[in-house]
Design a protein around this motif. Structure first.
Motif, mmCIF file in Angstrom:
data_model
loop_
_atom_site.group_PDB
_atom_site.id
_atom_site.type_symbol
_atom_site.label_atom_id
_atom_site.label_comp_id
_atom_site.label_asym_id
_atom_site.label_seq_id
_atom_site.Cartn_x
_atom_site.Cartn_y
_atom_site.Cartn_z
ATOM 1 N N ALA A 1 18.773 -14.135 19.198
ATOM 2 C CA ALA A 1 18.600 -14.064 17.481
ATOM 3 C C ALA A 1 16.990 -13.479 17.285
ATOM 4 O O ALA A 1 16.912 -12.645 16.280
ATOM 5 C CB ALA A 1 18.555 -15.517 17.019
ATOM 6 N N HIS A 2 16.119 -14.065 18.034
ATOM 7 C CA HIS A 2 14.523 -13.395 17.710
ATOM 8 C C HIS A 2 14.520 -11.943 18.056
ATOM 9 O O HIS A 2 13.956 -11.049 17.159
ATOM 10 C CB HIS A 2 13.596 -13.995 18.592
ATOM 11 C CG HIS A 2 13.367 -15.365 18.171
ATOM 12 N ND1 HIS A 2 13.016 -15.933 17.080
ATOM 13 C CD2 HIS A 2 13.090 -16.643 19.170
ATOM 14 C CE1 HIS A 2 13.027 -17.131 17.113
ATOM 15 N NE2 HIS A 2 12.836 -17.666 18.304
ATOM 16 N N ALA A 3 15.265 -11.488 19.030
ATOM 17 C CA ALA A 3 15.301 -9.974 19.373
ATOM 18 C C ALA A 3 15.985 -9.196 18.375
ATOM 19 O O ALA A 3 15.505 -8.178 18.272
ATOM 20 C CB ALA A 3 16.015 -9.791 20.750
ATOM 21 N N ALA A 4 16.873 -9.842 17.678
ATOM 22 C CA ALA A 4 17.788 -8.922 16.781
ATOM 23 C C ALA A 4 16.756 -8.746 15.568
ATOM 24 O O ALA A 4 16.722 -7.510 14.997
ATOM 25 C CB ALA A 4 19.014 -9.738 16.373
ATOM 26 N N TYR A 5 15.993 -9.715 15.268
ATOM 27 C CA TYR A 5 15.041 -9.304 14.135
ATOM 28 C C TYR A 5 13.838 -8.519 14.461
ATOM 29 O O TYR A 5 13.413 -7.748 13.663
ATOM 30 C CB TYR A 5 14.550 -10.812 13.704
ATOM 31 C CG TYR A 5 15.420 -11.605 12.719
ATOM 32 C CD1 TYR A 5 15.872 -10.921 11.659
ATOM 33 C CD2 TYR A 5 16.025 -12.753 13.104
ATOM 34 C CE1 TYR A 5 16.897 -11.584 10.467
ATOM 35 C CE2 TYR A 5 16.747 -13.319 12.212
ATOM 36 C CZ TYR A 5 17.318 -12.936 11.034
ATOM 37 O OH TYR A 5 18.136 -13.585 10.491
ATOM 38 N N ALA A 6 13.442 -8.694 15.598
ATOM 39 C CA ALA A 6 12.268 -7.634 16.276
ATOM 40 C C ALA A 6 12.884 -6.310 16.158
ATOM 41 O O ALA A 6 12.399 -5.436 15.789
ATOM 42 C CB ALA A 6 11.785 -8.252 17.560
ATOM 43 N N ARG A 7 14.237 -5.971 16.587
ATOM 44 C CA ARG A 7 14.680 -4.715 16.481
ATOM 45 C C ARG A 7 14.846 -4.249 15.122
ATOM 46 O O ARG A 7 14.806 -2.946 14.873
ATOM 47 C CB ARG A 7 16.148 -4.893 17.247
ATOM 48 C CG ARG A 7 16.070 -4.920 18.752
ATOM 49 C CD ARG A 7 17.543 -4.683 19.314
ATOM 50 N NE ARG A 7 18.390 -5.514 18.863
ATOM 51 C CZ ARG A 7 18.908 -6.651 19.343
ATOM 52 N NH1 ARG A 7 18.105 -6.999 20.710
ATOM 53 N NH2 ARG A 7 19.860 -7.281 18.962
ATOM 54 N N ALA A 8 15.234 -5.055 14.202
ATOM 55 C CA ALA A 8 15.151 -4.664 12.775
ATOM 56 C C ALA A 8 13.717 -4.341 12.181
ATOM 57 O O ALA A 8 14.020 -4.033 11.110
ATOM 58 C CB ALA A 8 15.853 -5.898 12.046
ATOM 59 N N GLY A 9 12.896 -4.768 12.913
ATOM 60 C CA GLY A 9 11.205 -4.425 12.334
ATOM 61 C C GLY A 9 10.666 -5.575 12.141
ATOM 62 O O GLY A 9 9.447 -5.218 11.604
ATOM 63 N N ALA A 10 11.204 -6.855 12.170
ATOM 64 C CA ALA A 10 10.330 -7.931 11.937
ATOM 65 C C ALA A 10 9.078 -7.903 12.695
ATOM 66 O O ALA A 10 9.005 -7.791 13.836
ATOM 67 C CB ALA A 10 10.992 -8.984 12.186
ATOM 68 N N GLU A 11 7.883 -8.185 12.392
ATOM 69 C CA GLU A 11 6.624 -8.103 13.079
ATOM 70 C C GLU A 11 5.981 -9.786 13.148
ATOM 71 O O GLU A 11 5.110 -9.988 13.854
ATOM 72 C CB GLU A 11 5.428 -7.483 12.072
ATOM 73 C CG GLU A 11 5.635 -6.378 11.881
ATOM 74 C CD GLU A 11 4.926 -5.412 10.953
ATOM 75 O OE1 GLU A 11 3.944 -4.991 11.305
ATOM 76 O OE2 GLU A 11 5.133 -5.640 9.598
ATOM 77 N N VAL A 12 6.866 -10.702 12.672
ATOM 78 C CA VAL A 12 6.482 -12.232 12.609
ATOM 79 C C VAL A 12 7.786 -12.846 13.100
ATOM 80 O O VAL A 12 8.855 -12.723 12.260
ATOM 81 C CB VAL A 12 5.854 -12.596 11.532
ATOM 82 C CG1 VAL A 12 5.620 -14.183 11.947
ATOM 83 C CG2 VAL A 12 4.538 -12.130 11.317
#
Length: 297
Positions: free
Chosen positions: A54-65
């Protein structure tokens, strides 16, 4: 790429940073069972690889935190300290695999979240500040042992709880942000926002102040109240406008989604912007695109 090499506070002095979205909705989308009092903490305990995904999905979406899955893990759990440290480790692994620099924010949810009865949307637990300090201190110490970049003191409904958290924070010297959950221009416990924000405005450990898990229409007035109280960077990560019903464990969704006037939020001082419950990777990807350096959008 390794995790972000510099303090988050330094980045906030230069630009707006993108937060992730709701962890619970993403875990649900991945087929995880969040029933029971631990909520996302259940997945943290039983299926940790899904939390990292789940964290990785947000990182791929461009999340920086990336905000950890520690929100609802309280000291009453027999393996609380281990789970809290695991939550930071999983987010750090996802951050390390990201293409962009990513910070890890260790979630320190309110006392009411551990009760799992919707109390974080009411506050006024009947506990003293001293009792709340005793509750939060071991959680914060366990999280800090795992080495997050920042603490996320989030979804706080009551200035009494904010006071307790600030007391613990002062003993650690760790950086943190503080975000209230609000309704009608007040904290959920009914305190006017200027008074609530003023409580933390002088804390050297607080790197940003703002609101989360509120209706998007609540954000701009809250940011304006914060900006009138402090020169610190502001933050906003609302939900989609739905209302949680703890009796049925369901969300009541609005007929039409509320707009996100991100440009106005930025003009008011928001430097950390993301989403909370029911805001997924697609929404964060759109937000990240809108906040990329270049002509203001």
């Amino acid at each position: 790429m390794p995790r972000a090499s510099g303090p988050l506070a330094e980045a906030l002095a230069r630009r707006t940073v993108v937060l992730d979205g709701g962890l619970s909705n993403q875990l649900t989308a991945q087929g995880c069972d969040l029933s029971g009092g631990l909520w996302t903490g259940r997945v943290l305990d039983e299926r940790p690889e899904q939390v990292q995904a789940a964290h990785a999905a947000y990182a791929r979406a461009g999340a920086e935190v990336l905000i950890t899955a520690s929100y609802q893990v309280g000291p009453g759990h027999p393996r609380a300290a281990a789970l809290l440290r695991r939550s930071v480790d999983l987010a750090a692994r996802a951050a390390g695999d990201a293409e962009q620099e990513v910070w890890v924010a260790a979630s320190v949810g309110p006392y009411g979240a551990v009760l799992a009865d919707g109390s974080e949307y009411r506050g006024r637990y009947g506990l003293s500040v001293r009792e709340l300090v005793a509750f939060h201190q071991p959680r914060i110490e366990a999280l800090l042992d795992a080495g997050p970049d920042v603490l996320a003191l989030e979804t706080i409904p009551d200035p009494d709880e904010a006071e307790a958290l600030l007391s613990v924070l002062a003993r650690t010297g760790a950086p943190a942000w503080l975000s209230y959950t609000t309704a009608g221009g007040r904290t959920r416990s009914g305190t006017p926002l200027p008074e609530a924000f003023a409580l933390a405005a002088g804390s050297p450990q607080i790197i940003a102040l703002g609101v989360n898990c509120c209706d998007p229409t609540e954000v701009l007035p809250a940011l304006e109240a914060a900006a009138a109280t402090t020169a610190k960077p502001l933050l906003a990560y609302p939900n989609d406008g739905s209302v949680w019903d703890p009796a049925t464990s369901t969300w009541h969704t609005p007929a039409a989604p509320a707009p996100w006037p991100v440009r106005s939020w930025r003009h008011t001082g928001a430097r950390l912007i993301g989403g909370c419950c029911r805001i997924g990777p697609d929404h964060i990807a759109e937000l990240a695109a809108a906040l990329r350096p270049g002509p203001e959008k």
